[in-house]
Design a protein around this motif. Structure first.
Motif, PDB file in Angstrom:
ATOM      1  N   GLN A  54      -2.613   3.747  -1.301  1.00 24.22           N
ATOM      2  CA  GLN A  54      -3.523   2.901  -2.075  1.00 24.22           C
ATOM      3  C   GLN A  54      -2.827   1.630  -2.535  1.00 24.22           C
ATOM      4  O   GLN A  54      -1.630   1.641  -2.857  1.00 24.22           O
ATOM      5  CB  GLN A  54      -4.049   3.667  -3.308  1.00 24.22           C
ATOM      6  CG  GLN A  54      -5.014   2.882  -4.177  1.00 24.22           C
ATOM      7  CD  GLN A  54      -5.273   3.544  -5.522  1.00 24.22           C
ATOM      8  OE1 GLN A  54      -4.524   4.421  -5.952  1.00 24.22           O
ATOM      9  NE2 GLN A  54      -6.335   3.130  -6.196  1.00 24.22           N
ATOM     10  N   ASP A  55      -3.577   0.539  -2.582  1.00 21.06           N
ATOM     11  CA  ASP A  55      -3.102  -0.669  -3.240  1.00 21.06           C
ATOM     12  C   ASP A  55      -3.177  -0.464  -4.746  1.00 21.06           C
ATOM     13  O   ASP A  55      -4.087   0.202  -5.249  1.00 21.06           O
ATOM     14  CB  ASP A  55      -3.972  -1.880  -2.863  1.00 21.06           C
ATOM     15  CG  ASP A  55      -3.864  -2.229  -1.381  1.00 21.06           C
ATOM     16  OD1 ASP A  55      -2.833  -1.898  -0.782  1.00 21.06           O
ATOM     17  OD2 ASP A  55      -4.816  -2.818  -0.855  1.00 21.06           O
ATOM     18  N   GLU A  56      -2.252  -1.039  -5.479  1.00 18.02           N
ATOM     19  CA  GLU A  56      -2.273  -0.957  -6.940  1.00 18.02           C
ATOM     20  C   GLU A  56      -3.541  -1.621  -7.463  1.00 18.02           C
ATOM     21  O   GLU A  56      -3.917  -2.713  -7.036  1.00 18.02           O
ATOM     22  CB  GLU A  56      -1.044  -1.648  -7.531  1.00 18.02           C
ATOM     23  CG  GLU A  56      -0.926  -1.554  -9.032  1.00 18.02           C
ATOM     24  CD  GLU A  56      -0.655  -0.149  -9.531  1.00 18.02           C
ATOM     25  OE1 GLU A  56      -0.961   0.133 -10.707  1.00 18.02           O
ATOM     26  OE2 GLU A  56      -0.146   0.676  -8.740  1.00 18.02           O
ATOM     27  N   SER A  57      -4.231  -0.943  -8.390  1.00 18.15           N
ATOM     28  CA  SER A  57      -5.450  -1.501  -8.958  1.00 18.15           C
ATOM     29  C   SER A  57      -5.615  -1.014 -10.393  1.00 18.15           C
ATOM     30  O   SER A  57      -5.113   0.050 -10.757  1.00 18.15           O
ATOM     31  CB  SER A  57      -6.668  -1.085  -8.120  1.00 18.15           C
ATOM     32  OG  SER A  57      -6.798   0.327  -8.092  1.00 18.15           O
ATOM     33  N   ARG A  72     -10.657  -0.759   2.232  1.00 17.71           N
ATOM     34  CA  ARG A  72     -10.274  -1.926   1.434  1.00 17.71           C
ATOM     35  C   ARG A  72      -9.160  -1.603   0.454  1.00 17.71           C
ATOM     36  O   ARG A  72      -8.316  -2.457   0.150  1.00 17.71           O
ATOM     37  CB  ARG A  72     -11.488  -2.468   0.689  1.00 17.71           C
ATOM     38  CG  ARG A  72     -12.502  -3.168   1.586  1.00 17.71           C
ATOM     39  CD  ARG A  72     -13.620  -3.769   0.778  1.00 17.71           C
ATOM     40  NE  ARG A  72     -14.386  -2.746   0.060  1.00 17.71           N
ATOM     41  CZ  ARG A  72     -15.390  -3.016  -0.791  1.00 17.71           C
ATOM     42  NH1 ARG A  72     -15.724  -4.269  -1.039  1.00 17.71           N
ATOM     43  NH2 ARG A  72     -16.036  -2.031  -1.373  1.00 17.71           N
ATOM     44  N   SER A  73      -9.148  -0.375  -0.074  1.00 15.61           N
ATOM     45  CA  SER A  73      -8.135   0.001  -1.066  1.00 15.61           C
ATOM     46  C   SER A  73      -7.282   1.187  -0.638  1.00 15.61           C
ATOM     47  O   SER A  73      -6.161   1.342  -1.113  1.00 15.61           O
ATOM     48  CB  SER A  73      -8.805   0.334  -2.409  1.00 15.61           C
ATOM     49  OG  SER A  73      -9.523  -0.768  -2.919  1.00 15.61           O
ATOM     50  N   PHE A  74      -7.803   2.034   0.258  1.00 17.85           N
ATOM     51  CA  PHE A  74      -7.127   3.280   0.624  1.00 17.85           C
ATOM     52  C   PHE A  74      -6.920   3.348   2.134  1.00 17.85           C
ATOM     53  O   PHE A  74      -7.718   2.829   2.913  1.00 17.85           O
ATOM     54  CB  PHE A  74      -7.947   4.495   0.183  1.00 17.85           C
ATOM     55  CG  PHE A  74      -8.034   4.689  -1.301  1.00 17.85           C
ATOM     56  CD1 PHE A  74      -7.122   5.502  -1.966  1.00 17.85           C
ATOM     57  CD2 PHE A  74      -9.033   4.068  -2.034  1.00 17.85           C
ATOM     58  CE1 PHE A  74      -7.211   5.690  -3.332  1.00 17.85           C
ATOM     59  CE2 PHE A  74      -9.131   4.253  -3.405  1.00 17.85           C
ATOM     60  CZ  PHE A  74      -8.213   5.060  -4.055  1.00 17.85           C
ATOM     61  N   SER A  75      -5.840   4.018   2.514  1.00 19.50           N
ATOM     62  CA  SER A  75      -5.565   4.338   3.916  1.00 19.50           C
ATOM     63  C   SER A  75      -5.163   5.806   4.011  1.00 19.50           C
ATOM     64  O   SER A  75      -4.512   6.347   3.103  1.00 19.50           O
ATOM     65  CB  SER A  75      -4.444   3.470   4.484  1.00 19.50           C
ATOM     66  OG  SER A  75      -4.837   2.118   4.591  1.00 19.50           O
ATOM     67  N   ARG A 117       0.869  -1.181   0.000  1.00 15.98           N
ATOM     68  CA  ARG A 117       0.000   0.000   0.000  1.00 15.98           C
ATOM     69  C   ARG A 117       0.903   1.228   0.000  1.00 15.98           C
ATOM     70  O   ARG A 117       1.499   1.595   1.018  1.00 15.98           O
ATOM     71  CB  ARG A 117      -0.949  -0.034   1.194  1.00 15.98           C
ATOM     72  CG  ARG A 117      -2.009   1.066   1.148  1.00 15.98           C
ATOM     73  CD  ARG A 117      -3.221   0.759   2.015  1.00 15.98           C
ATOM     74  NE  ARG A 117      -4.047  -0.289   1.432  1.00 15.98           N
ATOM     75  CZ  ARG A 117      -5.293  -0.573   1.820  1.00 15.98           C
ATOM     76  NH1 ARG A 117      -5.857   0.130   2.796  1.00 15.98           N
ATOM     77  NH2 ARG A 117      -5.978  -1.548   1.238  1.00 15.98           N
TER      78      ARG A 117
END
Length: 286
Positions: free
Chosen positions: A114-117, A90-93, A60
């Protein structure tokens, strides 16, 4: 014997964990030696990003940050970073980082990770016709350039101005400039390290478009410049130890403040980072 500047840079970014709590984490970072004793802004914002990232999984990564420079830091002393874990989705902090010396805040930042998506993709094209960095002089090759004396005791970056530097002499006024940059040695193959290094780079030279717009050199007697705030957005992974092109411009200056914006491109032409910074500028009356 002076420490290798890349070893020093990595040491600055390698924060020590001081304390851990459920909702807050405390880290300590050393400061980079500076000729005039004030902490380099790029150092503290890079460390703040690293501190926030230490509370998250490695995958992340930071995609945006907004920070305020509150007080000048003392480069002879370490800095304490307090991180608040504001939100984890789920995807962002989201993280808030405060930097302190002697219990007093010197920098405050909120950053999002963010996780790569997958998703839609486009980016502004890199300008054409820019000379290659190898064709430009290395101002610090002999270690005697006034920029090194003014900014760093040990310069970790190779910085080459496309349209001429404005360290000692005024140049023809222009509100834009292009600068090639890279670290002077290899960095680890860790995306988070390179994003932090790009944050470190992003605070260097961006103020110059404001001065350049008025034909003012850094060494102008009585000139005072201080960064007020800083925002950046990481769009894509890139390597800070390979040449990147930093395109900069200043759209406005008024009331003792100037705004500068920038885009950092990989040599292959990918837009890696966008930057905005407002700066206090005081020019002595003529």
């Amino acid at each position: 014997m002076p420490e290798d500047p890349i070893v020093n840079l990595l040491g600055v970014l390698a924060l020590e964990s001081s304390d851990a709590r459920t909702t807050e984490d405390i880290f300590t970072g050393r400061s980079q030696p500076m000729p005039y004793g004030r902490v380099f802004g790029g150092q503290v914002l890079a460390q703040a990003v690293v501190a926030a990232g230490r509370t998250l999984p490695d995958e992340r990564l930071p995609h945006s940050m907004h920070g305020y420079f509150l007080r000048p830091g003392d480069a002879s002393r370490s800095i304490t970073f307090s991180v608040d874990r504001i939100h984890d989705g789920r995807s962002f902090s989201t993280r808030r980082t405060q930097a302190f010396q002697d219990g007093v805040p010197i920098f405050s930042m909120i950053a999002s990770f963010q996780d790569e998506s997958p998703g839609m993709e486009h980016h502004a094209a890199m300008p054409t016709g820019i000379p290659d960095p190898e064709s430009l002089p290395d101002p610090d090759s002999d270690g005697s350039h006034p920029f090194s004396d003014r900014i760093f005791s040990e310069q970790p970056l190779d910085v080459r101005h496309v349209h001429g530097a404005l360290y000692t002499e005024a140049v023809e006024p222009s509100a834009t400039q292009a600068v090639w940059m890279r670290t002077r040695g290899a960095l680890p193959d860790e995306p988070g390290v390179h994003r932090a290094a790009l944050a470190y780079m992003s605070d260097l030279t961006i103020q110059e478009t404001i001065l350049r717009a008025h034909g003012i050199a850094w060494m102008t007697p009585g000139l005072k410049v201080a960064s007020l705030d800083h925002a950046m957005w990481w769009h894509r992974d890139g390597r800070a130890d390979e040449w990147v092109l930093y395109m900069q411009e200043s759209p406005s200056a008024r009331g003792g403040r100037g705004l500068a914006t920038g885009r950092i491109y990989s040599r292959a032409g990918e837009l890696l980072v966008s930057v905005a910074q407002e700066v206090m500028v005081r020019v002595p009356a003529g």
